[in-house]
Design a protein around this motif. Structure first.
Motif, PDB file in Angstrom:
ATOM      1  N   TYR A  27      31.590-111.984 -40.288  1.00  0.00           N
ATOM      2  CA  TYR A  27      31.616-111.893 -38.828  1.00  0.00           C
ATOM      3  C   TYR A  27      32.231-110.569 -38.383  1.00  0.00           C
ATOM      4  CZ  TYR A  27      33.294-112.610 -34.071  1.00  0.00           C
ATOM      5  OH  TYR A  27      33.568-112.455 -32.742  1.00  0.00           O
ATOM      6  N   GLU A  28      33.385-110.234 -38.924  1.00  0.00           N
ATOM      7  CA  GLU A  28      34.085-108.995 -38.530  1.00  0.00           C
ATOM      8  C   GLU A  28      33.256-107.762 -38.878  1.00  0.00           C
ATOM      9  OE1 GLU A  28      36.694-108.665 -36.688  1.00  0.00           O
ATOM     10  OE2 GLU A  28      37.114-110.820 -36.610  1.00  0.00           O
ATOM     11  N   LYS A  29      32.606-107.785 -40.032  1.00  0.00           N
ATOM     12  CA  LYS A  29      31.794-106.645 -40.460  1.00  0.00           C
ATOM     13  C   LYS A  29      30.590-106.457 -39.520  1.00  0.00           C
ATOM     14  CE  LYS A  29      29.127-104.916 -44.357  1.00  0.00           C
ATOM     15  NZ  LYS A  29      28.514-105.228 -45.639  1.00  0.00           N
ATOM     16  N   LYS A  30      29.883-107.541 -39.248  1.00  0.00           N
ATOM     17  CA  LYS A  30      28.686-107.461 -38.393  1.00  0.00           C
ATOM     18  C   LYS A  30      29.078-107.118 -36.960  1.00  0.00           C
ATOM     19  CE  LYS A  30      24.293-107.718 -37.940  1.00  0.00           C
ATOM     20  NZ  LYS A  30      23.426-106.718 -38.552  1.00  0.00           N
ATOM     21  N   ARG A  31      30.202-107.658 -36.495  1.00  0.00           N
ATOM     22  CA  ARG A  31      30.673-107.367 -35.138  1.00  0.00           C
ATOM     23  C   ARG A  31      30.969-105.876 -34.993  1.00  0.00           C
ATOM     24  NH1 ARG A  31      35.447-107.084 -32.212  1.00  0.00           N
ATOM     25  NH2 ARG A  31      35.307-107.979 -30.125  1.00  0.00           N
ATOM     26  N   ALA A  32      31.602-105.305 -36.006  1.00  0.00           N
ATOM     27  CA  ALA A  32      31.908-103.874 -35.983  1.00  0.00           C
ATOM     28  C   ALA A  32      30.622-103.045 -35.958  1.00  0.00           C
ATOM     29  CB  ALA A  32      32.764-103.506 -37.192  1.00  0.00           C
ATOM     30  N   GLU A  33      29.619-103.477 -36.725  1.00  0.00           N
ATOM     31  CA  GLU A  33      28.333-102.767 -36.720  1.00  0.00           C
ATOM     32  C   GLU A  33      27.697-102.790 -35.335  1.00  0.00           C
ATOM     33  OE1 GLU A  33      25.572-104.260 -39.606  1.00  0.00           O
ATOM     34  OE2 GLU A  33      27.017-104.126 -41.240  1.00  0.00           O
ATOM     35  N   LEU A  40      29.138-103.240 -32.423  1.00  0.00           N
ATOM     36  CA  LEU A  40      29.930-102.474 -31.462  1.00  0.00           C
ATOM     37  C   LEU A  40      29.799-100.961 -31.651  1.00  0.00           C
ATOM     38  CD1 LEU A  40      33.139-104.683 -31.256  1.00  0.00           C
ATOM     39  CD2 LEU A  40      31.340-104.425 -29.529  1.00  0.00           C
ATOM     40  N   GLU A  41      29.481-100.531 -32.888  1.00  0.00           N
ATOM     41  CA  GLU A  41      29.310 -99.101 -33.154  1.00  0.00           C
ATOM     42  C   GLU A  41      27.955 -98.582 -32.682  1.00  0.00           C
ATOM     43  OE1 GLU A  41      29.996 -98.361 -37.277  1.00  0.00           O
ATOM     44  OE2 GLU A  41      32.096 -98.953 -37.170  1.00  0.00           O
ATOM     45  N   GLU A  79      34.942-112.782 -42.718  1.00  0.00           N
ATOM     46  CA  GLU A  79      34.755-111.398 -43.184  1.00  0.00           C
ATOM     47  C   GLU A  79      33.378-110.867 -42.751  1.00  0.00           C
ATOM     48  OE1 GLU A  79      33.866-109.582 -47.454  1.00  0.00           O
ATOM     49  OE2 GLU A  79      35.890-110.446 -47.333  1.00  0.00           O
ATOM     50  N   LEU A 136      26.096-110.272 -29.961  1.00  0.00           N
ATOM     51  CA  LEU A 136      27.485-110.684 -30.196  1.00  0.00           C
ATOM     52  C   LEU A 136      27.670-112.183 -29.920  1.00  0.00           C
ATOM     53  CD1 LEU A 136      29.437-107.649 -28.704  1.00  0.00           C
ATOM     54  CD2 LEU A 136      29.393-108.378 -31.099  1.00  0.00           C
TER      55      LEU A 136
END
Length: 122
Positions: free
Chosen positions: A110-116, A118-119, A108, A93
């Motif tokens: 950044y948000e997508k990879k960050r969500a991945e 965190l999941e 966009e 992160l």
């Protein structure tokens, strides 16, 4: 990044300590044979076993000391480290945040990879 080697500067006095270990191993080596030789009666098998273990230990100390002295002389001392956790979610992160600050990834992406990240299971 597993198995990274880092060169070390040996501490002062290390050569002296290793040399002392090697010399003492050679000096103590005959003691095992002496104990086995002077034992009599029922103590003989135990003395022979003790002499064997003593000799093996002295031999190990001698050869280990010899290889350490060689490494000291050649300057090839190294420590191998395994950096576990370097690929942890926190470090990923932080790296992703750094990429966003440097504008190497879009908001966009950044948000997508960050969500991945965190999941994923921590």
């Amino acid at each position: 990044m597993a198995g990274k080697k880092i060169g070390l500067k040996p501490p002062a006095g290390m050569r002296t300590a290793v040399l002392a270990q090697t010399v003492l191993a050679v000096l103590f080596l005959p003691a095992g044979a002496f104990f086995a030789w002077i034992a009599e009666g029922e103590a003989k098998p135990f003395a022979l076993f003790f002499g064997l273990v003593w000799t093996a230990g002295c031999g190990f100390l001698f050869f280990r000391g010899r290889s350490a002295l060689k490494a000291l002389k050649e300057g090839t001392l190294a420590l191998e480290l395994d950096f576990e956790g370097e690929d942890s979610p926190g470090s990923r992160l932080r790296e992703l945040e750094s990429l966003r600050k440097d504008r190497l990834v879009s908001e966009e992406e950044y948000e997508k990879k960050r969500a991945e990240i965190l999941e994923e299971k921590w």
